[in-house]
Design an enzyme around this catalytic site. Structure first.
Site, short mmCIF file in Angstrom:
data_model
loop_
_atom_site.label_atom_id
_atom_site.label_comp_id
_atom_site.label_asym_id
_atom_site.label_seq_id
_atom_site.Cartn_x
_atom_site.Cartn_y
_atom_site.Cartn_z
N LYS A 189 52.22 26.94 52.99
CA LYS A 189 53.35 26.70 52.07
C LYS A 189 53.82 25.25 52.21
O LYS A 189 54.22 24.82 53.29
CB LYS A 189 54.49 27.67 52.39
CG LYS A 189 55.82 27.33 51.67
CD LYS A 189 56.93 28.34 52.01
CE LYS A 189 58.29 27.88 51.48
NZ LYS A 189 59.38 28.83 51.80
N LYS B 278 71.30 27.28 48.32
CA LYS B 278 71.62 27.57 49.71
C LYS B 278 72.99 27.01 50.05
O LYS B 278 73.49 26.10 49.38
CB LYS B 278 70.57 26.91 50.63
CG LYS B 278 69.20 27.54 50.58
CD LYS B 278 68.27 26.89 51.59
CE LYS B 278 66.87 27.49 51.53
NZ LYS B 278 66.83 28.90 51.97
N ASP C 179 60.32 22.87 55.32
CA ASP C 179 59.79 24.03 54.61
C ASP C 179 58.33 23.83 54.17
O ASP C 179 57.77 24.67 53.48
CB ASP C 179 60.69 24.35 53.40
CG ASP C 179 60.71 25.82 53.03
OD1 ASP C 179 60.33 26.65 53.89
OD2 ASP C 179 61.08 26.15 51.88
N ASP D 117 65.47 31.04 45.27
CA ASP D 117 65.27 30.66 46.67
C ASP D 117 64.07 31.38 47.30
O ASP D 117 63.64 31.04 48.39
CB ASP D 117 66.55 30.97 47.47
CG ASP D 117 66.61 30.22 48.79
OD1 ASP D 117 65.76 29.32 49.00
OD2 ASP D 117 67.50 30.52 49.60
N GLU E 143 61.04 30.97 46.65
CA GLU E 143 60.10 30.09 45.94
C GLU E 143 58.75 29.98 46.65
O GLU E 143 57.73 29.78 46.01
CB GLU E 143 60.70 28.69 45.77
CG GLU E 143 60.56 27.73 46.96
CD GLU E 143 61.25 28.21 48.24
OE1 GLU E 143 62.15 29.05 48.14
OE2 GLU E 143 60.88 27.76 49.34
N ARG F 7 56.85 32.17 48.08
CA ARG F 7 55.89 33.20 47.68
C ARG F 7 55.29 32.91 46.32
O ARG F 7 54.19 33.36 46.01
CB ARG F 7 56.57 34.58 47.74
CG ARG F 7 57.77 34.70 46.83
CD ARG F 7 58.64 35.91 47.19
NE ARG F 7 59.37 35.71 48.44
CZ ARG F 7 60.12 36.64 49.02
NH1 ARG F 7 60.27 37.83 48.45
NH2 ARG F 7 60.75 36.39 50.16
N1 BES Z 1 62.44 28.46 53.18
C1 BES Z 1 63.19 29.65 53.16
C2 BES Z 1 63.05 30.50 54.42
C3 BES Z 1 63.52 29.90 55.71
C4 BES Z 1 64.77 30.21 56.20
C5 BES Z 1 62.70 29.10 56.48
C6 BES Z 1 65.19 29.69 57.41
C7 BES Z 1 63.12 28.58 57.68
C8 BES Z 1 64.37 28.88 58.15
C9 BES Z 1 62.75 30.54 51.98
O1 BES Z 1 62.29 29.86 50.86
C10 BES Z 1 63.94 31.34 51.55
O2 BES Z 1 64.89 30.75 51.15
N2 BES Z 1 63.83 32.65 51.66
C11 BES Z 1 64.87 33.53 51.26
C12 BES Z 1 64.22 34.73 50.62
C13 BES Z 1 65.16 35.63 49.87
C14 BES Z 1 65.80 34.91 48.72
C15 BES Z 1 64.37 36.83 49.39
C16 BES Z 1 65.66 33.94 52.50
O3 BES Z 1 65.11 34.06 53.57
O4 BES Z 1 66.87 34.14 52.37
ZN ZN Z 2 61.44 27.98 51.23
ZN ZN Z 3 63.84 29.30 49.51
#
Ligand code: BES
Ligand code: ZN
Ligand code: ZN
Length: 517
Positions: A270, A282, A293, A352, A354, A356
């Site tokens: 990713k 966020k 990321d 968020d 994104e 996937r």
């Molecule tokens: N990049 C984030 C996940 C992340 C969180 C990585 C903390 C490292 C540290 C990812 O893109 C994200 O925001 N995921 C969301 C998914 C949700 C919206 C289903 C999350 O984890 O809240």
């Molecule tokens: Zn992310």
């Molecule tokens: Zn995200």
């Protein structure tokens, strides 16, 4: 720091500090220790009898040789109880020792290499671990500081890995080369993930991959927006469209010309160069760290460097979908329905989620290589951090064999993965009224697993695994060869070790087939 391997008698080792690994409660037991003890008039016996140093893991003790040896200092470093010693013990101990050598501002350090036959650690494995530990432990990221590094931060210029027995030098050299290749991959991953997002854009990542390919002999192809559109990578493009920085799709390939004679592994990372969350924005605190990321991408690029350096007899493809997740008049929104490369439609619940979407198009693209196995690695979910903390990355696999191979590689590299489920119940959470699936359940249950089952919609090959490394990307405390602040480089050594073991097993299978037939 320049690392060399050497065969030398203890009395000929010229250095500023000689490092000796000591097993707990065995200070004077090894041949080398006995030689040193008698040369130093029983100094080791004294240290041991007085209990000042017992060889406990992490313990160290410095002795001055005062002209008795060409080595001016002797640094005893403990490796702990014999039955608990692993290659990672040596990695950690080497890192601690090199840091001590740095504090003493030594120019030349030497390590007396020993094998640990009772623990099945050979000289070459010890050499590899010491090389990895000292190079990774000496890593420092200075970023864009305009001042030069203070002199005491400099590592020894030279580290000699010394074997006393000349017949072992070849083995030491082989382990050293392997260790240097692994450390270099980890360092590439750290450097990339530490870079600020205004520098490390998708175009920068692509250029870096291209430069690395040129110097290592990998094949590299970079797809730009137009080509992605032609491939109908609608999921990746939806994420990318909110940013002024245009996306890239990086393709690195090892043994491209031997693809039909070898197993094919595809590694996917990713590459979100900054994740604001998009319109599902966020919080300020949540955005901190999101320059990292793209740590999955960094791991894949680093691993590909190691794989090339080791020249593994395997066809390996590294894929990196790279994009920013930003907000603008052009950015994608919740409730949009987008179409991935395999024609499947996705209702956006959260912008968020994104990562996937990038991975979906990369997983579809991987199909064209007819891969034996595909592994993706991503900082995918905060939920995985909640589940496993900073002790392991989440592992999801469609076959037990692939799962076990990744567990084994994780053990060997000390970059741990841990299995999590893809129960059928989770698919339900992604059912959409308006599209083939949603990109997020909208709820808080089983977030890491929901991310994995989303990705499962885009695979069409015999074996696939997904590694959620969100917790592992940065700020890992308590490991001497990993910086406690900033990028860990996690994943590069894991993936390279996975490929190395795969190549080894494929070779063993071929040779046993030949001997039967
Ligand atoms: N990049 C984030 C996940 C992340 C969180 C990585 C903390 C490292 C540290 C990812 O893109 C994200 O925001 N995921 C969301 C998914 C949700 C919206 C289903 C999350 O984890 O809240
Ligand atoms: Zn992310
Ligand atoms: Zn995200």
């Amino acid at each position: 720091m320049n690392i060399r391997s050497k065969a030398q008698a203890i009395l000929n080792i010229e250095c500023d500090v000689l490092i000796l690994f000591v097993i707990e409660d065995q200070v004077t037991l090894s041949d080398s220790a006995q030689t040193l003890d008698s040369l130093l008039n029983g100094a080791l016996t004294a240290v041991s009898e007085l209990g000042d140093f017992t060889g406990k893991k992490g313990q160290s003790h410095l002795l001055y040789t005062r002209g008795v040896l060409p080595a001016s200092r002797l640094l005893l470093v403990g490796v702990g109880q014999e039955n608990a010693i692993t290659t990672d013990t040596l990695r950690r101990t080497a890192a601690t020792a090199v840091r001590k050598a740095r504090e003493m501002r030594t120019k030349i350090a030497a390590v007396l290499l020993t094998d640990f036959p009772n623990q099945h650690i050979s000289i070459s494995q010890a050499a590899q671990a010491v090389a990895e530990g000292s190079l990774l432990g000496g890593y420092e990221y200075r970023g864009q500081k305009s001042t030069e590094a203070p002199p005491e931060t400099g590592l020894p210029e030279t580290l000699d890995l010394v074997v006393v027995d000349a017949v072992l030098e070849g083995e030491a050299q082989a382990g050293l080369s392997t260790g240097m290749a692994f450390a270099a991959g980890g360092i590439i991953a750290r450097d990339l993930a530490n870079l600020p997002p205004n520098i490390c854009t998708p175009a920068y990542l692509a250029q870096h991959a291209r430069d690395m390919a040129e110097s290592t002999g990998l094949t590299c192809e970079i797809l730009e927006e137009q080509q992605m559109r032609a491939l109908r990578m609608g999921a990746l493009l939806a994420v990318a469209q909110g940013s002024a920085a245009s996306p890239r799709f990086i393709i690195l390939e090892h043994n491209a010309s031997h693809a039909d004679q070898m197993d094919t592994l595809v590694l996917i990372g990713k590459g979100v160069t900054f994740d604001t969350g998009g319109y599902s924005i966020k919080t300020s605190e949540g955005m901190v760290g999101m320059k990292g990321d793209m740590a999955g991408a960094a791991a894949v690029i680093g691993a590909m460097g190691t794989i090339a350096a080791l020249n593994l007899p395997l066809h390996v493809v590294g894929l990196v979908p790279a994009a920013d997740n930003m907000i603008s008049g052009n950015a994608y929104r919740p409730q949009e329905v987008i179409t991935a490369g395999n024609g499947k439609t996705i209702e956006i619940i959260s912008t968020d989620a994104e990562g996937r979407l990038l991975l979906a198009d990369a997983l579809v693209f991987a199909t064209k290589y007819a891969p034996t196995a595909v592994v993706d690695i991503a900082t995918l979910t905060g939920a995985c951090v909640i589940a496993l903390g900073k002790a392991a990355a989440g592992l999801f696999a469609t076959t037990d064999t692939l799962r076990d191979r990744l567990l084994q590689a994780g053990d060997a590299a000390a970059e741990r993965v841990w299995p999590l489920p893809m129960f059928a119940e989770y698919d339900k959470l992604l059912e959409s009224d308006t599209a083939d699936m949603k990109n997020s359940s909208g709820g808080r249950f089983a977030g890491a697993s929901v991310g994995a089952v989303f990705l499962k919609n885009f695979i069409d090959y015999p074996a696939w695994a997904h590694i959620d490394m969100a917790g592992m990307m940065a700020d890992i405390e308590g490991v001497p060869y990993i910086p406690s602040k900033g990028a860990s480089g996690y994943g590069a050594r894991l993936l390279a070790e996975f490929a190395r073991q795969w190549a080894e097993q494929a070779m063993a299978a071929t040779s046993s087939n030949t001997s039967i037939g």
